[in-house]
Scaffold this active site. Structure first.
Site, short mmCIF file in Angstrom:
data_model
loop_
_atom_site.label_atom_id
_atom_site.label_comp_id
_atom_site.label_asym_id
_atom_site.label_seq_id
_atom_site.Cartn_x
_atom_site.Cartn_y
_atom_site.Cartn_z
N ARG A 1 0.85 -1.19 0.00
CA ARG A 1 0.00 0.00 0.00
C ARG A 1 0.89 1.24 0.00
O ARG A 1 2.00 1.22 0.53
CB ARG A 1 -0.92 0.00 1.23
CG ARG A 1 -1.90 -1.17 1.25
CD ARG A 1 -2.75 -1.16 2.52
NE ARG A 1 -3.69 -2.28 2.52
CZ ARG A 1 -3.44 -3.47 3.02
NH1 ARG A 1 -2.25 -3.73 3.57
NH2 ARG A 1 -4.35 -4.44 2.99
N LYS B 1 -2.31 -1.95 7.80
CA LYS B 1 -3.76 -1.75 7.91
C LYS B 1 -4.38 -2.77 8.84
O LYS B 1 -5.25 -2.45 9.65
CB LYS B 1 -4.39 -1.86 6.52
CG LYS B 1 -5.91 -1.67 6.51
CD LYS B 1 -6.46 -1.76 5.10
CE LYS B 1 -7.96 -1.57 5.09
NZ LYS B 1 -8.53 -1.68 3.72
N HIS C 1 -2.18 2.85 -5.50
CA HIS C 1 -2.89 1.69 -4.98
C HIS C 1 -3.27 0.73 -6.11
O HIS C 1 -3.38 -0.48 -5.89
CB HIS C 1 -4.14 2.13 -4.22
CG HIS C 1 -4.72 1.06 -3.35
ND1 HIS C 1 -4.36 0.90 -2.03
CD2 HIS C 1 -5.63 0.08 -3.61
CE1 HIS C 1 -5.02 -0.13 -1.51
NE2 HIS C 1 -5.80 -0.64 -2.46
N ARG D 1 -1.47 -2.65 -6.95
CA ARG D 1 -1.82 -3.89 -6.26
C ARG D 1 -2.76 -4.73 -7.12
O ARG D 1 -2.62 -5.95 -7.21
CB ARG D 1 -2.46 -3.57 -4.90
CG ARG D 1 -1.48 -2.95 -3.92
CD ARG D 1 -2.15 -2.33 -2.70
NE ARG D 1 -2.92 -3.27 -1.92
CZ ARG D 1 -2.41 -4.13 -1.06
NH1 ARG D 1 -1.09 -4.21 -0.89
NH2 ARG D 1 -3.19 -4.94 -0.35
N HIS E 1 -3.93 -9.00 2.79
CA HIS E 1 -5.36 -8.83 3.00
C HIS E 1 -5.75 -9.43 4.33
O HIS E 1 -5.02 -10.22 4.92
CB HIS E 1 -6.15 -9.48 1.85
CG HIS E 1 -6.17 -8.63 0.62
ND1 HIS E 1 -6.49 -9.11 -0.63
CD2 HIS E 1 -5.89 -7.31 0.44
CE1 HIS E 1 -6.41 -8.14 -1.52
NE2 HIS E 1 -6.05 -7.03 -0.90
N TYR F 1 -0.07 -15.53 13.50
CA TYR F 1 1.09 -16.33 13.10
C TYR F 1 1.34 -16.33 11.59
O TYR F 1 2.27 -16.99 11.15
CB TYR F 1 0.90 -17.78 13.57
CG TYR F 1 0.73 -17.90 15.06
CD1 TYR F 1 1.83 -17.89 15.92
CD2 TYR F 1 -0.54 -17.99 15.62
CE1 TYR F 1 1.67 -17.99 17.29
CE2 TYR F 1 -0.71 -18.10 17.01
CZ TYR F 1 0.40 -18.09 17.83
OH TYR F 1 0.24 -18.18 19.19
#
Length: 395
Positions: A243, A270, A332, A335, A358, A368
Site C-alpha cells: 500500500r 492496515k 494503490h 496492487r 489482505h 502467526y
C-alpha cells in the site's frame, strides 16, 4: 384504621431530640430523625414475624407515592409474597436490565476491540454508534431488539444516501449482538435476517494498469525527469505492490539485507500485523540506489521539505499525473495490476492474498501468518520482478 396524615402534616413535621414516627394507617408511618430527615416505613407481618419495609425518603417520595407503595406491598402479601423479597428482586432485575442495555453492551464491546484498530478507525466507529444507533437503542435491553427495528434504524441512514455508512453500521451491530450472545445477554443476532434488505453501495475500484499498459508505463517511468527519489518510489511500489502509505513510511531499520526481506511492523499495517515483503534482486537494487540519497535518514523516502518525516501522499500521485496517467491508475492500483497478472499466471490465490496482506478472518491464524507461504512468496516476487524486466525490454 383512619388515615391520620396529610401533605401539610408531613411537610410541617419538625425534628425532635429523638426519632419519632407519625402513623398513616395500615402499617404505613413517617419516621422523623433528629437531623430532620423523613423516612417512609411500612410495618407488616409475614410468616408470623413482624417486618419493616423502607418505602423511600420524603420529599422525593411524597404522601401519595408512599400510599401507592403501601398498596403494592399489601397486594404482594395477599398473593403470599414477602414485600421485602419482591422489592429486592425488582432491584435485581433493574440492575440486570441496566447491564443488558444495548449501550452498555455496545460500549463494552468497543472497549474490548478498539486496540485492534487504528485510532482513526476507532473514533469513526464510536462516532457512528453514538450518532445513529445509541439514541435509538441505547436504553433498550439488547435481547428485546428485533430485526425490523434494526432495519428501521438503518433505513433512516440509507434514505440519506449514505449507503456505505448503513452497511458498516449493520456489520457493527451484528458484532455487538454476537458479543451479547457470547456474554450471555442475548440469545440471537437479528442482523443476519436483514441480508439483502439494504441497497448495496456501488464499489469504485482504484484505476489500474492492465498487462498491455505496462510496456508504455515502464518506459515513461524510466524517462521521468522529476525527483529521482519519486521515480524510485514508483519503481519500488510496482515491484513490491504494498500500500502507498506503507511504502511512504518505510524506514531503513525495516530492511533485512541478509535475508532480502522488508519487515513492515504491525503498527504501520492496515490489519495491524507484521508483514514480510520478500525483496527481489531488482528491489534490492532500487534500495541500494536509494541509500545514496537517504541512507543517513530515518525514512527511506524522507519529505523534501521536512526531512524528519516522510514523503507526502500526493508526491507519487502528482508524478503519475505528469506522466499522463491521471484517472488511468493510482499508486494503490499497482496492487490490482500485480494481483491480476499473478492470478493469470497461475500463482496460488492464497499466496497472492497473503502477499497483498489482505485481512485474515481467523484472528488466531492472523497472529502467526506473517511468514505464511514465505518460500512460495519469495519465488513469486522474484518472478514478478523478472516479468517486469521482460515487459520493459519489449520494443
Amino acid at each position: 384504621m383512619p388515615i391520620s396524615l396529610s401533605d401539610a402534616k408531613v411537610r410541617n413535621a419538625k425534628p425532635r431530640t429523638k426519632p419519632y414516627k407519625i402513623a398513616d394507617g395500615e402499617g404505613l408511618f413517617l419516621l422523623i430523625a433528629p437531623t430532620g430527615s423523613k423516612y417512609w416505613r411500612l410495618k407488616y407481618f409475614f410468616a408470623g414475624k413482624e417486618k419493616l419495609l423502607a418505602l423511600g425518603v420524603y420529599p422525593e417520595v411524597n404522601l401519595a407515592d408512599a400510599r401507592d407503595r403501601r398498596g403494592q406491598a399489601r397486594r404482594a402479601l395477599a398473593a403470599g409474597h414477602d414485600p421485602a423479597l419482591v422489592k429486592k428482586e425488582a432491584k435485581r432485575l433493574a440492575v440486570l436490565k441496566s447491564e443488558n442495555a444495548f449501550e452498555v453492551v455496545a460500549r463494552e464491546w468497543f472497549e474490548k476491540r478498539k486496540h485492534e484498530w487504528a485510532p482513526s478507525s476507532a473514533r469513526v466507529t464510536l462516532a457512528r454508534l453514538e450518532q445513529h444507533v445509541l439514541p435509538k437503542f441505547g436504553q433498550r435491553p439488547i435481547a428485546d431488539i428485533t430485526p425490523p427495528e434494526v432495519l428501521a434504524m438503518l433505513r433512516v441512514i440509507e434514505a440519506k444516501g449514505t449507503l456505505e455508512t448503513a452497511r458498516r453500521l449493520m456489520q457493527i451491530c451484528g458484532k455487538i449482538f454476537m458479543y451479547a450472545i457470547a456474554t450471555g445477554r442475548a440469545e440471537r443476532n437479528p442482523v443476519p435476517d436483514l441480508r439483502g434488505a439494504l441497497k448495496v453501495p456501488v464499489v469504485k475500484h482504484h484505476a489500474f494498469l492492465k498487462a498491455s499498459d505496462l510496456p508504455q508505463y515502464l518506459k515513461k517511468l524510466e524517462a521521468y525527469d522529476g525527483d529521482v527519489q519519486t521515480r524510485l518510489a514508483l519503481r519500488l511500489l510496482l515491484l513490491t505492490f504494498v500500500r502507498t502509505n506503507e511504502l511512504r513510511g518505510a524506514q531503513w531499520t525495516e530492511i533485512d539485507w541478509d535475508n532480502a526481506e522488508w519487515r513492515i511492523p504491525a503498527e504501520r499495517m492496515k490489519m495491524k500485523e507484521l508483514h514480510i515483503v520478500p525483496l527481489s534482486k531488482q528491489s534490492i537494487a532500487v534500495l541500494r540506489e536509494l541509500q545514496r540519497h537517504s541512507g543517513n535518514r530515518q525514512h527511506i523516502f524522507p519529505n523534501q521539505h521536512n526531512p524528519s518525516t516522510f514523503m507526502s501522499e500526493n508526491t507519487m500521485l502528482y508524478a503519475l499525473y505528469r506522466m499522463g496517467y491521471h484517472s488511468r491508475t493510482t499508486g494503490h492500483g499497482f496492487r490490482s495490476t500485480a494481483s491480476t497478472i499473478l492470478n493469470e499466471h497461475d500463482f496460488r490465490a492464497d499466496v497472492i492474498e497473503r502477499q497483498l496482506a489482505h485481512s485474515e478472518r481467523d484472528t488466531v491464524r492472523a497472529a502467526y501468518n506473517h511468514a505464511q507461504y514465505l518460500p512460495e512468496r519469495q519465488k513469486m516476487m522474484q518472478w514478478w520482478s523478472d516479468y517486469l524486466d521482460k515487459v520493459a525490454a519489449k520494443k
